[in-house]
Scaffold this active site. Sequence first.
Site, PDB file in Angstrom:
ATOM      1  CG  ASP A 146      -2.007  -1.073   1.090  1.00 39.48           C
ATOM      2  OD1 ASP A 146      -2.561  -1.210  -0.013  1.00 39.48           O
ATOM      3  OD2 ASP A 146      -2.274  -1.765   2.080  1.00 39.48           O
ATOM      4  CG  ASP A 149      -7.428  -4.053  -3.463  1.00 38.93           C
ATOM      5  OD1 ASP A 149      -7.789  -5.030  -4.129  1.00 38.93           O
ATOM      6  OD2 ASP A 149      -7.944  -3.758  -2.388  1.00 38.93           O
TER       7      ASP A 149
HETATM    8  N1  GLY Z   1      -7.330  -1.727  -0.738  1.00 43.73           N
HETATM    9  C1  GLY Z   1      -8.228  -2.151   0.241  1.00 43.73           C
HETATM   10  C2  GLY Z   1      -9.614  -1.761  -0.059  1.00 43.73           C
HETATM   11  O1  GLY Z   1      -9.930  -1.330  -1.154  1.00 43.73           O
HETATM   12  O2  GLY Z   1     -10.439  -1.890   0.832  1.00 43.73           O
END
Ligand code: GLY
Length: 405
Positions: free
Chosen positions: A125, A185
């Site tokens: 992330d 993601d």
């Molecule tokens: N990247 C985690 C979410 O979209 O909740």
Amino acid sequence: MIISSIILAAATACPCEAKLQSMLPEVFAKSAAHYRAIDAAATPLMDKGDAAREAKPHGERLVPHGWNAKAGKLDMRSIYWWTSGHFPGSLWYLYEATGDDFFRDRATVWTELVAPNSKVTDNHDVGFIMYCSFGNARRLLKTDRYDALLLETADSLSKRFNPDLGLIRSWGALGEKRNFLVIPDNMMNLELLEWAAKAKGGEKRFDDIARSHATKTMGHHFRADGGTFHVLDYDQKTLRVKGIERGQGASCETAWSRGQSWAIYGYAMMYRETRDPAYLEFAQKVSDFAINHPNMPVDGVPYWDYGAPGEERDTSAASIMASGLLELSTFVPGDKGAKYRAFAVKQLLSLCTDEYFAKPGENGDWLLKHGVGHKPAGGEIDTPLDYGDYYFLEALLRFRSLVGR
Ligand code: GLY
């Protein structure tokens, strides 16, 4: 994140576009008032992290993330939480939208708070965190003073790349042998790598990694109809998918709406960065899945999972999708491109209504109501989400760059 690269196109005669265009000044003004209120409430809490975690190398400083309705207070999260770049990023977008120096100054303060993430290697992330904050800072301030930090972040992220699999590990510690988990993601974190490949002092390997990850994900992570799985687990010996997990979705057989939106946005972005036609084609496939889905509501704001009609909507899935579709529409000629643009405009018009856009003082002053974070885990259901706001503001700015002020 890129706004300026979107080709300026003449406004079409569509009355919906004229309506949204006329609403922009008021929506930005209201959004600015909301974010001034959040900034005022959050600033005294910035240093009030959990004392037990103060042993962390940089302490546990906090950034606003959402709203705890039960306690009636802001949900402040660690600077290491995956969304910590979105609040600073929204302040940058408000600076871009309004030209008000207040937002530049507050965005700088909150952005610099998340800097320690440049050294983090235990999750993917860091791309979200650092590029939404520092990436926007460098773009809007026209400065290279954050470039070394962003390059360091790209290097940290690249440590999660497994060259045998050709993928970046999303979740799990470096060196974990039991599993190798990848989620759609992760497509969003490739934008940082693409920037780092082209930046002064950057390295071509960052582009190689981003392309490899995007191409492998395209091959494994989607069903024939273009719907996404959430979590895939790869075997690091056989290099094959060994498990599918529903993750934040309703089931392994359905498509989690925000994951689908990450894919729409991620492949449009990868086409912008690489001009590889395979990504353009794929961005259309995943977009068509969502737009034409029988469970897509008429207002364009998806249920939290495409297999959960009648349950909660997820405004973050709508705002991410709208931003991705607006970019995609600039690459796809003719009626098809116009269809993507029209769908995004419909979504934005819906998000601007009282149904979704909060009144001053409600919703913890966040802009969008009705987001869903992680329903299977019982977390953040029907609530504001910082990233929902971030992509909403980004989409409005992308729209403004298409139609002019
Ligand atoms: N990247 C985690 C979410 O979209 O909740």
